[in-house]
Motif scaffolding. Structure first.
Motif, short mmCIF file in Angstrom:
data_model
loop_
_atom_site.label_atom_id
_atom_site.label_comp_id
_atom_site.label_asym_id
_atom_site.label_seq_id
_atom_site.Cartn_x
_atom_site.Cartn_y
_atom_site.Cartn_z
N VAL A 125 5.28 37.54 84.61
CA VAL A 125 6.05 36.96 83.52
C VAL A 125 5.97 35.44 83.56
CG1 VAL A 125 8.32 36.80 82.44
CG2 VAL A 125 7.65 38.93 83.61
N GLN A 126 5.62 34.82 82.44
CA GLN A 126 5.64 33.36 82.32
C GLN A 126 7.09 32.90 82.22
OE1 GLN A 126 2.95 31.88 79.36
NE2 GLN A 126 4.06 29.97 79.10
N LEU A 127 7.48 31.94 83.06
CA LEU A 127 8.88 31.52 83.14
C LEU A 127 9.22 30.33 82.27
CD1 LEU A 127 9.51 31.82 87.00
CD2 LEU A 127 10.12 33.47 85.22
N THR A 128 8.22 29.56 81.85
CA THR A 128 8.49 28.35 81.07
C THR A 128 7.38 28.11 80.06
OG1 THR A 128 7.25 26.74 82.38
CG2 THR A 128 9.45 27.32 83.18
N GLY A 129 7.68 27.22 79.11
CA GLY A 129 6.62 26.68 78.28
C GLY A 129 5.81 25.70 79.11
N ALA A 130 4.88 25.03 78.49
CA ALA A 130 3.96 24.19 79.25
C ALA A 130 4.08 22.72 78.87
CB ALA A 130 2.52 24.65 79.01
N VAL A 131 3.99 21.88 79.89
CA VAL A 131 3.78 20.45 79.69
C VAL A 131 2.37 20.18 80.19
CG1 VAL A 131 4.44 18.12 80.37
CG2 VAL A 131 6.20 19.86 80.01
N PRO A 132 1.46 19.71 79.33
CA PRO A 132 0.07 19.52 79.76
C PRO A 132 -0.02 18.62 80.98
CG PRO A 132 0.27 19.26 77.39
CD PRO A 132 1.66 19.32 77.93
N PRO A 133 -0.57 19.12 82.11
CA PRO A 133 -0.70 18.28 83.30
C PRO A 133 -1.89 17.34 83.20
CG PRO A 133 -1.64 20.45 83.71
CD PRO A 133 -1.07 20.48 82.31
N PRO A 134 -1.95 16.34 84.09
CA PRO A 134 -3.03 15.35 84.01
C PRO A 134 -4.43 15.93 84.17
CG PRO A 134 -1.26 14.58 85.44
CD PRO A 134 -0.96 16.01 85.13
N ASP A 135 -4.56 17.05 84.92
CA ASP A 135 -5.90 17.59 85.15
C ASP A 135 -6.30 18.61 84.10
OD1 ASP A 135 -4.25 19.66 85.84
OD2 ASP A 135 -4.83 19.72 87.95
N GLY A 136 -5.46 18.82 83.07
CA GLY A 136 -5.85 19.67 81.95
C GLY A 136 -5.82 21.15 82.24
N ARG A 137 -5.17 21.60 83.29
CA ARG A 137 -5.11 23.03 83.59
C ARG A 137 -4.35 23.77 82.50
NH1 ARG A 137 -1.91 23.02 88.81
NH2 ARG A 137 -1.02 21.27 87.70
N ASP A 138 -4.70 25.04 82.30
CA ASP A 138 -4.07 25.87 81.29
C ASP A 138 -3.08 26.79 81.99
OD1 ASP A 138 -3.38 27.79 79.39
OD2 ASP A 138 -5.34 27.69 78.42
N GLY A 152 -1.14 44.16 87.02
CA GLY A 152 -0.30 44.58 85.91
C GLY A 152 -0.48 43.69 84.70
N PRO A 153 0.28 43.94 83.64
CA PRO A 153 0.16 43.14 82.41
C PRO A 153 0.72 41.73 82.59
CG PRO A 153 2.01 44.64 82.25
CD PRO A 153 1.30 44.99 83.53
N ALA A 154 0.18 40.79 81.82
CA ALA A 154 0.67 39.41 81.84
C ALA A 154 1.46 39.15 80.56
CB ALA A 154 -0.50 38.44 81.93
N HIS A 155 2.72 38.79 80.72
CA HIS A 155 3.57 38.46 79.58
C HIS A 155 3.53 36.94 79.39
CE1 HIS A 155 5.27 42.55 79.29
NE2 HIS A 155 5.12 42.55 80.60
N VAL A 156 2.63 36.49 78.53
CA VAL A 156 2.41 35.06 78.34
C VAL A 156 2.74 34.67 76.90
CG1 VAL A 156 0.64 34.97 80.12
CG2 VAL A 156 -0.02 35.37 77.75
N PHE A 157 2.94 33.38 76.69
CA PHE A 157 3.22 32.89 75.35
C PHE A 157 2.75 31.45 75.21
CE2 PHE A 157 7.06 32.48 77.98
CZ PHE A 157 7.32 31.12 77.90
N TYR A 158 2.46 31.08 73.98
CA TYR A 158 2.05 29.70 73.69
C TYR A 158 3.26 28.93 73.19
CZ TYR A 158 -2.81 31.26 73.98
OH TYR A 158 -4.01 31.76 74.41
N ALA A 159 3.72 28.00 73.99
CA ALA A 159 4.86 27.16 73.59
C ALA A 159 4.95 25.97 74.52
CB ALA A 159 6.17 27.95 73.65
N PRO A 160 5.36 24.82 74.00
CA PRO A 160 5.59 23.67 74.88
C PRO A 160 6.88 23.86 75.67
CG PRO A 160 6.23 23.13 72.64
CD PRO A 160 5.62 24.50 72.58
N MET A 161 7.02 23.18 76.78
CA MET A 161 8.25 23.25 77.54
C MET A 161 9.36 22.44 76.86
SD MET A 161 9.08 22.07 81.49
CE MET A 161 8.20 23.39 82.28
N LEU A 162 9.00 21.32 76.24
CA LEU A 162 9.99 20.42 75.67
C LEU A 162 9.72 20.20 74.19
CD1 LEU A 162 12.37 18.47 76.29
CD2 LEU A 162 10.66 16.71 76.75
#
Length: 303
Positions: A125-138, A152-162
């Motif tokens: 389970v993805q716990l947070t949205g994302a803040v793009p890090p300096p190295d560009g990791r996804d 098992g399945p990955a529960h992911v979503f596209y959303a910014p953290m802030l």
């Protein structure tokens, strides 16, 4: 069966054949028994005797010998951590250090997840949205790669953290994939989070907001953040004006996760890591040797 002895050369040779097939060729005990015309119980006894006699020596380590087992054990004992993984990575290149620790955290998580192999595949389970890090990791790629470990399945979503405002954040949190992921948080048993210190270059959230917002959170006592949860120097979650604008797992929910493995790099983050440990928010740590030594030094000044 008695231990191996030079007086019984046939047993020594047989034990060597069994050990080679089992440890080097990956042949199962049952197949070895069929090949050699002996029982699988005798195969097991021959393997035990080969180890006892020193014919087989088993070493556990990581590629390149980078894991400092002694320092890892000392960190666990001194700070009360359930697991610690300290690596002898050089500090001179921050981007490379961050990348190496990320890989090491994946290895550590794989080991911790090994106990799950006897139960059905484990959802991630993805716990947070994302803040793009300096190295560009996804972040989504990271979640999916961890899901492959659990099978098992990955529960992911596209959303910014802030987000820019609370209304937009509330609307995004109601979206199906995000609501579904957060509904699963109470069932999470192992979490992987990064620790950021409340200073420039040490937290992606700090670097993403305005100077006035940074100062306002500092005035509230914020000294660190992990997975978007702000904490004070004692590791207590701090409510902030940013909370309503963020797509994160709330601090109360994070506190209820049975095992939280954290990743931290840079000696300057020592106070932030100490705070998270004091507050009981993290139970395991993946880090590098210089930060581990800084934590041990700082620990002597704890109340």
């Amino acid at each position: 069966m008695a231990g191996l002895s030079a007086d019984r050369p046939s047993e020594v040779v047989l034990a060597a054949r069994v050990a080679r097939q089992y440890y080097l060729e990956g042949v199962s005990k049952v197949d070895i028994a069929d090949r050699l015309g002996i029982s699988r119980f005798r195969v097991a006894r021959l393997l035990d005797s080969a180890r006892d006699a020193g014919m087989v020596r088993i070493e556990i380590g990581l590629p390149g010998g980078s894991l400092d087992a002694a320092l890892s054990a000392e960190l666990c004992s001194a700070l009360g951590l359930r697991h610690a993984f300290v690596f002898n990575f050089p500090d001179d290149e921050q981007a490379l250090l961050r990348h190496r620790l990320g890989e090491a955290a994946g290895q550590a998580l794989s080991g911790l997840a090994a106990a799950l192999t006897q139960i059905p595949p484990c959802p991630i389970v993805q716990l947070t949205g994302a803040v793009p890090p300096p190295d560009g990791r996804d972040l989504l790629d990271l979640v999916r790669s961890v899901a492959r470990v659990g099978g098992g399945p990955a529960h992911v979503f596209y959303a910014p953290m802030l987000l820019d405002d609370a209304q937009t954040a509330a609307a995004i949190r109601r979206q199906g994939d995000i609501a579904e992921a957060f509904a699963l948080v109470p069932s999470v048993t192992i979490a992987l989070v990064a620790i950021g210190a409340w200073a420039s270059g040490l937290s992606t959230i700090y670097d993403a907001i305005t100077p006035a917002e940074r100062d306002a959170l500092a005035a509230l006592g914020v000294c660190a953040e992990l997975a978007g949860v702000f904490i004070d120097e004692d590791g207590r979650p701090v409510a902030t004006p940013l909370d309503s604008r963020m797509i994160v797992t709330p601090g109360a929910a994070l506190e209820r996760i049975p095992f939280v493995l954290s990743v931290a790099y840079d000696v300057a983050k020592s106070p932030a890591v100490c705070a998270a440990i004091r507050g009981g928010l993290i139970h395991g740590l993946v880090t590098h040797a210089s930060l581990a030594r800084a934590l041990l030094s700082a620990h002597s000044d704890w109340p």
